[in-house]
Scaffold this motif. Structure first.
Motif, short mmCIF file in Angstrom:
data_model
loop_
_atom_site.label_atom_id
_atom_site.label_comp_id
_atom_site.label_asym_id
_atom_site.label_seq_id
_atom_site.Cartn_x
_atom_site.Cartn_y
_atom_site.Cartn_z
N SER A 1 0.83 -1.21 0.00
CA SER A 1 0.00 0.00 0.00
C SER A 1 0.86 1.25 0.00
N GLU A 2 1.88 1.24 0.84
CA GLU A 2 2.78 2.39 0.92
C GLU A 2 3.60 2.53 -0.36
N TYR A 3 4.06 1.43 -0.88
CA TYR A 3 4.95 1.43 -2.05
C TYR A 3 4.28 2.06 -3.27
N PHE A 4 3.01 1.72 -3.49
CA PHE A 4 2.34 2.17 -4.71
C PHE A 4 1.48 3.40 -4.50
N HIS A 5 1.65 4.04 -3.35
CA HIS A 5 0.92 5.29 -3.12
C HIS A 5 1.71 6.46 -3.68
N VAL A 6 1.01 7.42 -4.22
CA VAL A 6 1.66 8.56 -4.84
C VAL A 6 2.46 9.38 -3.83
N TYR A 7 2.07 9.33 -2.55
CA TYR A 7 2.77 10.07 -1.51
C TYR A 7 3.54 9.12 -0.59
N ARG A 8 4.14 8.12 -1.15
CA ARG A 8 4.77 7.09 -0.32
C ARG A 8 5.90 7.65 0.53
N ASN A 9 6.09 7.00 1.67
CA ASN A 9 7.13 7.37 2.63
C ASN A 9 8.24 6.32 2.55
N VAL A 10 9.41 6.73 2.07
CA VAL A 10 10.51 5.79 1.84
C VAL A 10 10.98 5.15 3.14
N ASP A 11 11.02 5.92 4.21
CA ASP A 11 11.49 5.36 5.48
C ASP A 11 10.56 4.25 5.98
N LEU A 12 9.27 4.43 5.79
CA LEU A 12 8.33 3.37 6.16
C LEU A 12 8.52 2.14 5.28
N LEU A 13 8.83 2.36 4.01
CA LEU A 13 9.08 1.24 3.11
C LEU A 13 10.32 0.46 3.52
N ILE A 14 11.34 1.17 3.95
CA ILE A 14 12.57 0.50 4.40
C ILE A 14 12.26 -0.38 5.60
N ASP A 15 11.47 0.13 6.52
CA ASP A 15 11.06 -0.68 7.67
C ASP A 15 10.23 -1.89 7.22
N GLY A 16 9.35 -1.65 6.26
CA GLY A 16 8.50 -2.73 5.77
C GLY A 16 9.29 -3.84 5.10
N PHE A 17 10.27 -3.46 4.29
CA PHE A 17 11.07 -4.48 3.62
C PHE A 17 11.97 -5.22 4.61
N GLN A 18 12.36 -4.56 5.67
CA GLN A 18 13.14 -5.28 6.68
C GLN A 18 12.31 -6.42 7.26
N THR A 19 11.04 -6.16 7.51
CA THR A 19 10.16 -7.21 8.02
C THR A 19 9.95 -8.31 7.00
N LEU A 20 9.67 -7.93 5.76
CA LEU A 20 9.38 -8.93 4.73
C LEU A 20 10.59 -9.78 4.39
N LEU A 21 11.74 -9.15 4.22
CA LEU A 21 12.92 -9.87 3.73
C LEU A 21 13.67 -10.59 4.84
N LEU A 22 13.81 -9.96 5.99
CA LEU A 22 14.68 -10.51 7.02
C LEU A 22 13.92 -11.27 8.11
N ARG A 23 12.63 -11.04 8.20
CA ARG A 23 11.86 -11.74 9.24
C ARG A 23 10.87 -12.74 8.65
N ASN A 24 10.23 -12.36 7.55
CA ASN A 24 9.12 -13.17 7.06
C ASN A 24 9.42 -13.97 5.79
N TRP A 25 10.62 -13.87 5.25
CA TRP A 25 10.91 -14.56 3.99
C TRP A 25 10.69 -16.07 4.09
N SER A 26 10.95 -16.66 5.24
CA SER A 26 10.81 -18.12 5.37
C SER A 26 9.39 -18.58 5.04
N TYR A 27 8.39 -17.73 5.28
CA TYR A 27 7.01 -18.10 4.95
C TYR A 27 6.81 -18.13 3.43
#
Length: 281
Positions: free
Chosen positions: A57-83
């Motif tokens: 949602s944040e990534y594809f929003h016209v007013y996206r917040n890069v810092d929030l995306l960095i936090d989000g990818f940390q969760t997806l890539l480093l914590r949740n990738w095993s799923y």
């Protein structure tokens, strides 16, 4: 390409994207169908699905917040990738997630943002390559190497800050014949970038011998930083240009960060306190 709107109630609560959707600034979030397929990988795992929804949602929003995306990818890539990796379509999921990160890296980011995102990407790629399914990611990893090679000249400081992580990724890539060359060339470029910067910005022995250096013991200072002598660093660069993948990883070709750490350590070995301060200045 078909796209779909992600419901507003799936936006992150603390988000520029959400705030932009309020009152008169409402903006629809349209996520390409291609990336909505990622939800198939984590169907039934709410704790994983929700961070994915928030990040897309944040990534594809016209007013996206890069810092929030960095936090989000940390969760997806480093914590949740095993799923995601439990699925037989793991190569597809790796491709999609790496595309998102690489496209974000190609945007107008600060060096700090680039460095943080590189940390996540390189750590994730190394872990995936070292894991039980590492042999399934050759094609998307080649794309990672290609895109990072193009990005390096634009963000050299961010890459130099993460040179140890890239070295670790190359160590894993050398075990895959199809990946070795691409990552070796990327790492070679990074080594050369670091050596060039050391020659330009940190020729301490040369400075110590110059009239402008107000030192009590010029020889001691120059000897303490002999590893940073411009000719020695140029010799390292010459070796790096000719080295094969194995030699690139040898202790004889230290990274920029390793040389910098050693230089900082040697400051405290200078006996004359006033000379220590002069070097720092």
């Amino acid at each position: 390409m078909e796209s779909a709107r992600l419901p507003l109630d799936r936006l992150p609560l603390d988000s520029d994207a959400l705030r932009a959707n309020l009152d008169k600034t409402a903006q629809p979030v349209v996520v390409p169908e291609r990336y909505l397929a990622l939800f198939d990988a984590v169907d039934g795992y709410y704790g994983v699905r929700q961070p994915l929804a928030d990040t897309l949602s944040e990534y594809f929003h016209v007013y996206r917040n890069v810092d929030l995306l960095i936090d989000g990818f940390q969760t997806l890539l480093l914590r949740n990738w095993s799923y995601f990796e439990r699925s037989e379509r793991r190569t597809e999921w790796f491709t999609l997630l790496s595309e998102l990160v690489l496209d974000l890296l190609g945007a107008q980011l600060t060096p700090q943002q680039t460095s943080l995102l590189l940390r996540q990407l390189l750590t994730w790629c190394t872990a995936a390559l070292a894991g039980r399914h590492g042999g399934e990611y050759d094609q998307p990893l080649l794309t990672v190497a290609e895109r990072l090679t193009r990005l390096l000249p634009r963000q050299p400081l961010a890459f130099l800050e993460r040179d140890t992580l890239l070295r670790g990724l190359l160590e894993q890539a050398t075990k895959r014949p199809g990946l070795e060359t691409a990552f070796a060339e990327l790492y070679r470029s990074l080594l050369l970038t670091g050596y060039e910067r050391l020659c330009e910005r940190l020729p301490v022995p040369q400075w110590a011998a110059s009239p402008e250096a107000e030192l009590t013991d010029r020889t001691a200072v120059a000897d303490s930083f002999s590893d940073l002598a411009p000719q020695r660093v140029r010799d390292l660069a010459a070796r790096a240009r000719q080295a094969g993948p194995a030699e690139l990883l040898s202790s004889g070709l230290p990274t920029f960060s390793a040389l910098l750490d050693e230089a900082i350590d040697r400051i405290y070995r200078i006996e004359a306190i006033e000379d220590r301060f002069a070097v720092c200045l």
